[in-house]
Design an enzyme around this catalytic site. Structure first.
Site, PDB file in Angstrom:
ATOM      1  CG  ASP A  46       7.524   5.797 -11.532  1.00 21.19           C
ATOM      2  OD1 ASP A  46       8.069   4.688 -11.711  1.00 21.19           O
ATOM      3  OD2 ASP A  46       6.293   5.969 -11.642  1.00 21.19           O
TER       4      ASP A  46
ATOM      5  CB  SER B   1      -0.947  -0.042   1.211  1.00 20.26           C
ATOM      6  OG  SER B   1      -1.914   0.963   1.142  1.00 20.26           O
TER       7      SER B   1
ATOM      8  CE  LYS C 117      -5.018  -2.392   0.615  1.00 19.05           C
ATOM      9  NZ  LYS C 117      -5.103  -0.918   0.563  1.00 19.05           N
TER      10      LYS C 117
END
Length: 447
Positions: free
Chosen positions: A357, A346, A371
């Site tokens: 990224d 999560s 998740k």
């Protein structure tokens, strides 16, 4: 029998000869007070069900930034709940029939409130999403205590396997009741008092572990390597949970470990960075292993401290409504490594995904849990609450990792190099060693 005739018979439940016979026996055996109690029992069920369903549906319209489409659908569901929606005449008659048979045949007295809560919970479970749930007022308070990171309990972090429902201890806080009793990370919870640990959701099981300071709770545990089960009598105490710990590993490399993303975690992280920088930190390891996640606001506030100006994460609901969360220009410009594993979930994955990224650090360990959905807690007027999966989240580059997880840059299975040791030493942790090795090869910011 024709369909219309069958429908009429079901609607007039008193014509059921079996129920008439039971009612006759009950009339002979029960006093007038008993009959009045039974009448209140049925009335309470149906009033509670109707009110609960309408409140649950209507409160969705109070969610922030709700679209016109959602408002329209919510209104339709609410207005049709008794006619064309959930509470059709057939459904109400079946509930009436089930309640009658329970009251007539069940071998013990029935708690009406438990039945009503069961109906509410069943409605949310009917969605088929393990993250969507109904919480009683007591359960909601327990959940909020957990988020505030201060409560009376055992002082352990738990995880639950979504398939087997097995509950495992991820972390035991230092000087906590569980630590003093001898419970260790890796222990599998078998039973809490007389409750099988795998018989309910973790959020509900935790409510049975917490209680007033000084009270006792019995825990049955399976520990790998032990021939028999272990039994612990733990004395509950107030636990102030530190979600962030930190220290210097070398003269230049600092370590910040985050056990979960709670309400105060972002402030604790900022304090940790400040203190480590005073101690000469030039490079940083963030340990997210076994971090089950937590609050979206908490992790994005931390990422805002670390990353340069730009998108951190964005969510999208089923109507296409997007919510983008971005960082400002202030950032932490030092080499970084992030430790992850299969229990990093999560919010931990939001953290790892953003670092990846932006190419702002090296991910080390094993693939994360996977998740990629967001839950919203909606408190109802009676003190209860519902948790709904309301959207998917996407990393800055637009990846939804639900069901797939995030792959590390350096895949390395965990191994503690000195299994006989009784005290943790980071130098025996092969993943921590690798993180130090990677950072030592990178130049300091001023170079």
């Amino acid at each position: 029998m024709k369909k219309e005739e069958r429908k009429e018979e079901e609607q007039v439940s008193i014509s059921d000869p079996e129920i008439l016979a039971v009612a006759d026996v009950l009339r002979k055996e029960m006093s007038q007070r008993g009959r009045e109690k039974r009448h209140s029992f049925f009335k309470g069920i149906f009033c509670g069900v109707l009110a609960g369903l309408l409140v649950s549906v209507a409160v969705v319209a109070l969610l922030p930034e709700v679209s016109d489409q959602r408002q329209t659908i919510t209104a339709q569901i609410g207005s049709n709940a008794s006619e064309n929606g959930l509470l059709t005449g057939e459904v109400k008659n079946k509930l009436n029939l089930l309640a009658t048979k329970l009251n007539a045949y069940y071998y013990e007295d029935i708690d009406v409130e438990d039945l009503q809560n069961g109906l509410y919970k069943g409605l949310l479970e009917g969605v088929g999403d393990k993250y969507t749930a109904y919480y009683t007022e007591e359960e909601y308070k327990e959940m909020m205590e957990s988020a505030s990171a201060s409560f009376s309990g055992l002082g352990i972090v738990l995880t639950q396997d979504p398939d087997s429902m097995q509950v495992t201890v991820l972390h035991v806080y230092e000087d906590s009741p569980a630590n003093k009793a001898g419970i260790r990370a890796g222990d599998m919870i078998v039973r809490v008092e007389n409750i099988q640990a795998n018989s309910m959701e973790l959020s509900e099981l935790v409510t049975h572990m917490r209680g007033e300071k000084g009270t006792h709770v019995k825990v049955k545990i399976y520990r790998s390597g032990e021939k028999d089960y272990l039994y612990f009598d733990v004395v509950r105490d107030v636990v102030d949970v530190p979600t962030v710990t930190y220290k210097m590993l070398t003269d230049e490399i600092g370590l910040i470990s985050i056990t979960e993303f709670g309400a105060a975690t972002d402030e604790q992280f900022a304090e940790a960075v400040e203190e480590l920088e005073k101690d000469g930190m030039k490079k940083l390891i963030v340990d997210l292993r076994d971090n089950p996640g937590g609050m979206l606001e908490s992790v994005t506030n931390i990422l805002d401290q670390i990353l340069p100006k730009g998108l951190l994460v964005w969510t999208e609901d089923k109507y296409g409504n997007k919510n983008e969360i971005s960082s400002d220009a202030d950032c932490l410009e030092i080499p970084m490594a992030v430790l992850i594993n299969a229990n990093s979930a999560s919010s931990s994955e939001i953290f790892a995904g953003a670092i990846r990224d932006y190419d702002y650090g090296t991910l080390i360990g094993t693939k994360t849990f996977g998740k990629g959905i967001v839950q919203s807690i909606i408190k109802l007027d009676d003190g209860s609450a519902i948790k709904l999966t309301t959207s998917k989240y996407y990393t800055p580059k637009g990846e939804n990792i639900h069901g797939t997880g995030i792959e590390p840059d350096i895949e390395l299975e965990y191994e503690y190099l000195n299994p006989e040791a009784t005290v943790y030493d980071w130098k025996e942790d092969n993943q921590m060693q690798k993180a130090v090795e990677v950072l030592e090869e990178q130049p300091k910011p001023e170079e």
